[in-house]
Design a protein around this motif. Structure first.
Motif, PDB file in Angstrom:
ATOM      1  N   VAL A  11       0.859  -1.183   0.000  1.00 47.61           N
ATOM      2  CA  VAL A  11       0.000   0.000   0.000  1.00 47.61           C
ATOM      3  C   VAL A  11       0.894   1.232   0.000  1.00 47.61           C
ATOM      4  O   VAL A  11       1.717   1.397   0.894  1.00 47.61           O
ATOM      5  CB  VAL A  11      -0.932   0.019   1.235  1.00 47.61           C
ATOM      6  CG1 VAL A  11      -1.793   1.258   1.231  1.00 47.61           C
ATOM      7  CG2 VAL A  11      -1.768  -1.248   1.301  1.00 47.61           C
ATOM      8  N   THR A  12       0.742   2.074  -1.015  1.00 45.42           N
ATOM      9  CA  THR A  12       1.529   3.294  -1.100  1.00 45.42           C
ATOM     10  C   THR A  12       0.740   4.445  -0.497  1.00 45.42           C
ATOM     11  O   THR A  12      -0.400   4.688  -0.880  1.00 45.42           O
ATOM     12  CB  THR A  12       1.881   3.617  -2.562  1.00 45.42           C
ATOM     13  OG1 THR A  12       2.598   2.504  -3.094  1.00 45.42           O
ATOM     14  CG2 THR A  12       2.749   4.852  -2.661  1.00 45.42           C
ATOM     15  N   ASP A  13       1.350   5.136   0.450  1.00 44.98           N
ATOM     16  CA  ASP A  13       0.749   6.299   1.090  1.00 44.98           C
ATOM     17  C   ASP A  13      -0.624   5.993   1.683  1.00 44.98           C
ATOM     18  O   ASP A  13      -1.552   6.782   1.567  1.00 44.98           O
ATOM     19  CB  ASP A  13       0.660   7.464   0.095  1.00 44.98           C
ATOM     20  CG  ASP A  13       0.576   8.806   0.800  1.00 44.98           C
ATOM     21  OD1 ASP A  13       0.972   8.885   1.977  1.00 44.98           O
ATOM     22  OD2 ASP A  13       0.088   9.759   0.175  1.00 44.98           O
ATOM     23  N   GLY A  14      -0.736   4.826   2.318  1.00 42.49           N
ATOM     24  CA  GLY A  14      -2.018   4.395   2.871  1.00 42.49           C
ATOM     25  C   GLY A  14      -2.539   5.255   4.008  1.00 42.49           C
ATOM     26  O   GLY A  14      -3.733   5.321   4.228  1.00 42.49           O
ATOM     27  N   VAL A  15      -1.665   5.933   4.729  1.00 41.79           N
ATOM     28  CA  VAL A  15      -2.098   6.774   5.854  1.00 41.79           C
ATOM     29  C   VAL A  15      -1.560   8.187   5.691  1.00 41.79           C
ATOM     30  O   VAL A  15      -1.292   8.870   6.670  1.00 41.79           O
ATOM     31  CB  VAL A  15      -1.662   6.184   7.217  1.00 41.79           C
ATOM     32  CG1 VAL A  15      -2.419   4.915   7.531  1.00 41.79           C
ATOM     33  CG2 VAL A  15      -0.170   5.924   7.255  1.00 41.79           C
ATOM     34  N   ASN A  16      -1.400   8.598   4.436  1.00 42.94           N
ATOM     35  CA  ASN A  16      -0.898   9.938   4.125  1.00 42.94           C
ATOM     36  C   ASN A  16       0.460  10.224   4.759  1.00 42.94           C
ATOM     37  O   ASN A  16       0.763  11.359   5.079  1.00 42.94           O
ATOM     38  CB  ASN A  16      -1.907  11.015   4.545  1.00 42.94           C
ATOM     39  CG  ASN A  16      -3.197  10.889   3.781  1.00 42.94           C
ATOM     40  OD1 ASN A  16      -3.191  10.574   2.586  1.00 42.94           O
ATOM     41  ND2 ASN A  16      -4.307  11.101   4.450  1.00 42.94           N
ATOM     42  N   SER A  17       1.242   9.183   4.950  1.00 42.01           N
ATOM     43  CA  SER A  17       2.558   9.370   5.573  1.00 42.01           C
ATOM     44  C   SER A  17       3.666   9.465   4.533  1.00 42.01           C
ATOM     45  O   SER A  17       4.793   9.775   4.862  1.00 42.01           O
ATOM     46  CB  SER A  17       2.858   8.200   6.509  1.00 42.01           C
ATOM     47  OG  SER A  17       3.006   7.012   5.752  1.00 42.01           O
ATOM     48  N   GLY A  18       3.327   9.163   3.272  1.00 41.73           N
ATOM     49  CA  GLY A  18       4.335   9.148   2.231  1.00 41.73           C
ATOM     50  C   GLY A  18       5.117   7.848   2.200  1.00 41.73           C
ATOM     51  O   GLY A  18       5.944   7.641   1.338  1.00 41.73           O
ATOM     52  N   ALA A  19       4.852   6.959   3.135  1.00 39.02           N
ATOM     53  CA  ALA A  19       5.578   5.693   3.210  1.00 39.02           C
ATOM     54  C   ALA A  19       4.784   4.579   2.540  1.00 39.02           C
ATOM     55  O   ALA A  19       3.565   4.626   2.448  1.00 39.02           O
ATOM     56  CB  ALA A  19       5.842   5.324   4.667  1.00 39.02           C
ATOM     57  N   THR A  20       5.501   3.583   2.088  1.00 43.15           N
ATOM     58  CA  THR A  20       4.890   2.399   1.503  1.00 43.15           C
ATOM     59  C   THR A  20       4.809   1.323   2.572  1.00 43.15           C
ATOM     60  O   THR A  20       5.805   1.009   3.219  1.00 43.15           O
ATOM     61  CB  THR A  20       5.720   1.889   0.316  1.00 43.15           C
ATOM     62  OG1 THR A  20       5.770   2.920  -0.669  1.00 43.15           O
ATOM     63  CG2 THR A  20       5.120   0.642  -0.287  1.00 43.15           C
ATOM     64  N   ILE A  35       1.679  -9.025   9.765  1.00 41.33           N
ATOM     65  CA  ILE A  35       2.909  -8.244   9.844  1.00 41.33           C
ATOM     66  C   ILE A  35       2.741  -7.024   8.953  1.00 41.33           C
ATOM     67  O   ILE A  35       2.439  -7.150   7.770  1.00 41.33           O
ATOM     68  CB  ILE A  35       4.137  -9.049   9.382  1.00 41.33           C
ATOM     69  CG1 ILE A  35       4.263 -10.342  10.185  1.00 41.33           C
ATOM     70  CG2 ILE A  35       5.399  -8.206   9.486  1.00 41.33           C
ATOM     71  CD1 ILE A  35       5.296 -11.295   9.636  1.00 41.33           C
ATOM     72  N   HIS A  36       2.917  -5.854   9.530  1.00 33.73           N
ATOM     73  CA  HIS A  36       2.840  -4.589   8.797  1.00 33.73           C
ATOM     74  C   HIS A  36       4.237  -3.981   8.826  1.00 33.73           C
ATOM     75  O   HIS A  36       4.804  -3.813   9.902  1.00 33.73           O
ATOM     76  CB  HIS A  36       1.865  -3.620   9.477  1.00 33.73           C
ATOM     77  CG  HIS A  36       0.520  -4.213   9.720  1.00 33.73           C
ATOM     78  ND1 HIS A  36      -0.558  -3.928   8.921  1.00 33.73           N
ATOM     79  CD2 HIS A  36       0.073  -5.072  10.669  1.00 33.73           C
ATOM     80  CE1 HIS A  36      -1.614  -4.584   9.363  1.00 33.73           C
ATOM     81  NE2 HIS A  36      -1.254  -5.283  10.425  1.00 33.73           N
ATOM     82  N   THR A  37       4.791  -3.678   7.660  1.00 28.29           N
ATOM     83  CA  THR A  37       6.120  -3.086   7.619  1.00 28.29           C
ATOM     84  C   THR A  37       6.098  -1.795   6.826  1.00 28.29           C
ATOM     85  O   THR A  37       5.313  -1.645   5.887  1.00 28.29           O
ATOM     86  CB  THR A  37       7.162  -4.028   6.981  1.00 28.29           C
ATOM     87  OG1 THR A  37       6.880  -4.151   5.589  1.00 28.29           O
ATOM     88  CG2 THR A  37       7.157  -5.388   7.644  1.00 28.29           C
ATOM     89  N   TRP A  38       6.928  -0.860   7.234  1.00 29.04           N
ATOM     90  CA  TRP A  38       7.148   0.388   6.508  1.00 29.04           C
ATOM     91  C   TRP A  38       8.661   0.481   6.310  1.00 29.04           C
ATOM     92  O   TRP A  38       9.377   1.044   7.146  1.00 29.04           O
ATOM     93  CB  TRP A  38       6.628   1.578   7.309  1.00 29.04           C
ATOM     94  CG  TRP A  38       5.138   1.576   7.412  1.00 29.04           C
ATOM     95  CD1 TRP A  38       4.256   2.210   6.578  1.00 29.04           C
ATOM     96  CD2 TRP A  38       4.337   0.918   8.407  1.00 29.04           C
ATOM     97  NE1 TRP A  38       2.969   1.966   6.983  1.00 29.04           N
ATOM     98  CE2 TRP A  38       2.987   1.168   8.115  1.00 29.04           C
ATOM     99  CE3 TRP A  38       4.629   0.108   9.508  1.00 29.04           C
ATOM    100  CZ2 TRP A  38       1.932   0.675   8.873  1.00 29.04           C
ATOM    101  CZ3 TRP A  38       3.589  -0.394  10.256  1.00 29.04           C
ATOM    102  CH2 TRP A  38       2.259  -0.106   9.936  1.00 29.04           C
ATOM    103  N   PRO A  39       9.163  -0.113   5.207  1.00 27.32           N
ATOM    104  CA  PRO A  39      10.617  -0.200   5.015  1.00 27.32           C
ATOM    105  C   PRO A  39      11.343   1.142   5.072  1.00 27.32           C
ATOM    106  O   PRO A  39      12.417   1.232   5.677  1.00 27.32           O
ATOM    107  CB  PRO A  39      10.746  -0.844   3.628  1.00 27.32           C
ATOM    108  CG  PRO A  39       9.481  -1.630   3.476  1.00 27.32           C
ATOM    109  CD  PRO A  39       8.425  -0.809   4.163  1.00 27.32           C
TER     110      PRO A  39
END
Length: 89
Positions: A11-20, A35-39
């Motif tokens: 998910v790209t920018d799923g929480v408006n954080s700019g992170a994938t 497991i949720h990761t934000w590399p």
């Protein structure tokens, strides 16, 4: 633990954080692992729920945490109890 499937999504920018976010969900016969990761942010959040052998699940979670090699490790264990009632018709 007995896996009965696996799903992985990005998910790209799923929480408006700019992170994938990379999310893996593994349904288990005994419950589930998510497991949720934000590399880019070097952050992992994992949930391991089981209605099976608690000690075995705890060791499996320890192994998973060791694999990620976290700089910080914060854990919260929550006991869930479900009462069953027989229904007679």
């Amino acid at each position: 633990m007995t896996p009965i499937g696996e799903t992985c999504v990005t998910v790209t920018d799923g929480v408006n954080s700019g992170a994938t976010a990379v999310i893996v969900v593994v349904p288990l016969k005994e419950s589930h692992l998510a497991i949720h990761t934000w590399p880019e942010k070097q952050f992992v959040w994992a949930e391991f729920a089981t209605c099976g052998d608690y000690q075995r699940a705890s060791r499996a979670f320890d192994d998973m945490c060791h694999w990620f090699e976290p700089r910080h490790d914060r854990r919260e264990e929550v006991a869930h109890y479900i009462e069953y009632a027989e229904v007679h018709s």
